[in-house]
Design an enzyme around this catalytic site. Structure first.
Site, PDB file in Angstrom:
ATOM      1  CD  GLU A 261       2.164 -40.756   3.843  1.00 32.85           C
ATOM      2  OE1 GLU A 261       2.235 -39.848   2.694  1.00 32.85           O
ATOM      3  OE2 GLU A 261       2.416 -42.151   4.689  1.00 32.85           O
TER       4      GLU A 261
ATOM      5  CG  ASP B 121       2.583 -35.642   4.448  1.00 32.20           C
ATOM      6  OD1 ASP B 121       2.015 -36.622   4.346  1.00 32.20           O
ATOM      7  OD2 ASP B 121       3.459 -35.960   3.222  1.00 32.20           O
TER       8      ASP B 121
END
Length: 392
Positions: A310, A267
């Site tokens: 993301e 992430d």
């Protein structure tokens, strides 16, 4: 390449393809018509040769019947003599006129016409003289039909014509018809072969200049569609669905081979803040740069994908948890050291959760769940770190 750029060559290829198909259809029809014409010519030529050959037989028959009727005083030969003369006259007219009678549709060629109407042969006049003499002998024609002198002259004329003059000329006519038939049919066959060669050349040209480019363009479009369906446009990595499909396949393969496997969940830290502070264009640039960095970091056989937003996932084949942690750490450091293009002062980092892939019935989905829990633990611990799953 824009849609307008694509449409023009495609339209040209389509027009050329339709034109080539039309030409092939036209040439195929031409081959068919020529073949039909060859068959018709063979049939007609056979009929002409057969009728001309019968003329020789009929002249001999007239000679024999005339002898039976005149010398043998056989009255029964009168009617067959007249019938033979009538048949010979009808065949003679059919050969000269090509009127369709007896199945003959072609008139005489210049060479055959000279044979029939020019000296020294003058086959037309000699044939008509023979027919007339047969009728005079049989008493069917002439002002003094039936008198001894008229019949004697008619019989003498028939005997000379059939024995010495007419037969060689009729043989010559048959040979002329055979020669012309052969030349005519050979000419048509050469024309048919020429059209067939053009047809094959057209097919080859279509394959090389139309079909191959068309297939190439279709292959390009199919590749684009496949990439659109399986790739994330921004990062160039497999999208979530494609990653899960490939990942499940690799997990099954590794399980069958008895190899350890590990999964990383990644992430980008504070990505929402990057978007809010610098704008979505910079956020997209961060995602794109991470995609390039991740692809350069991957080793052969490793599979990565953008799971959403993301978040990214990487499947590491033949790797235990120690290997996975070491690999994840190299990726974390590479991101930390990489400036964002155009924003050298923008600091960005990633948090990574690592989990082993179970060797039992549990598959990729379970490994994703456990790696995701490790990722959240990494973020809770301050981000920019690697965290192993608790059940490792």
């Amino acid at each position: 390449m824009t849609r307008a750029d694509d449409s023009l060559p495609t339209r040209r290829l389509t027009v050329a393809y339709v034109a080539a198909l039309s030409l092939i259809a036209l040439l195929s029809a031409s081959v068919h018509l020529l073949l039909d014409h060859v068959i018709s010519q063979q049939r007609d030529s056979g009929t002409i040769i057969n009728v001309a050959g019968r003329q020789r037989m009929l002249s001999q028959r007239i000679g024999l019947l005339a002898r039976d009727f005149y010398e043998g005083h056989d009255e029964a030969a009168r009617v067959p003599l007249l019938q033979a003369a009538a048949t010979m006259e009808r065949a003679h007219r059919a050969l000269l006129g090509g009127t369709g009678d007896m199945g003959i549709t072609h008139g005489l060629s210049d060479a055959a016409r000279a044979l029939y109407f020019s000296l020294p042969t003058d086959l037309d006049q000699r044939t008509r003289d023979l027919v007339l003499a047969a009728r005079i002998l049989a008493g069917a024609e002439g002002p003094d039909a039936g008198t001894a002198d008229i019949r004697a002259r008619a019989f003498a004329d028939i005997r000379v014509q059939t024995r010495d003059i007419l037969m060689p000329m009729l043989d010559q006519a048959v040979r002329q018809f055979e020669t012309e038939a052969t030349e005519r049919i050979e000419g048509l066959r050469r024309a048919q072969q020429g059209v067939l060669a053009i047809l094959l050349t057209t097919l080859l040209a279509e394959a090389v200049f139309i079909f191959r480019p068309l297939v190439g363009r279709l292959k390009t479009y199919a590749g684009r569609l496949y990439d659109m369906a399986t790739r994330d446009v921004l990062t160039g990595l497999p999208n979530r669905r494609h990653f899960l499909e490939v990942g499940e396949r690799e997990v099954r393969r590794g399980r069958e081979a008895g190899q350890p496997q590990a999964l990383l969940m990644i992430d980008i830290d504070h990505f929402k803040a990057i978007n809010d502070t610098f704008g979505h264009a910079v956020g997209d640039r961060v995602l794109s740069q991470f995609g390039r960095l991740l692809q350069g970091w991957l080793r052969e056989g490793e599979v990565a994908g953008r799971i959403g937003g993301e978040e990214f996932a990487v499947l590491l084949p033949d790797a235990d948890t120690v290997d996975a942690a070491a690999r994840a750490e190299t990726l974390r450091r590479a991101v930390e050291a990489a400036p964002v293009n155009g924003h050298a002062t923008l600091a960005w980092t990633v948090s990574i959760g690592a989990a082993r892939v179970s060797g039992g019935d549990e598959g990729l989905a379970d490994a994703l769940r456990r790696a995701d829990m490790a990722l959240y633990a990494a973020k809770a611990a301050g981000r920019n770190r690697v965290q192993l799953s608790a059940d490792v």
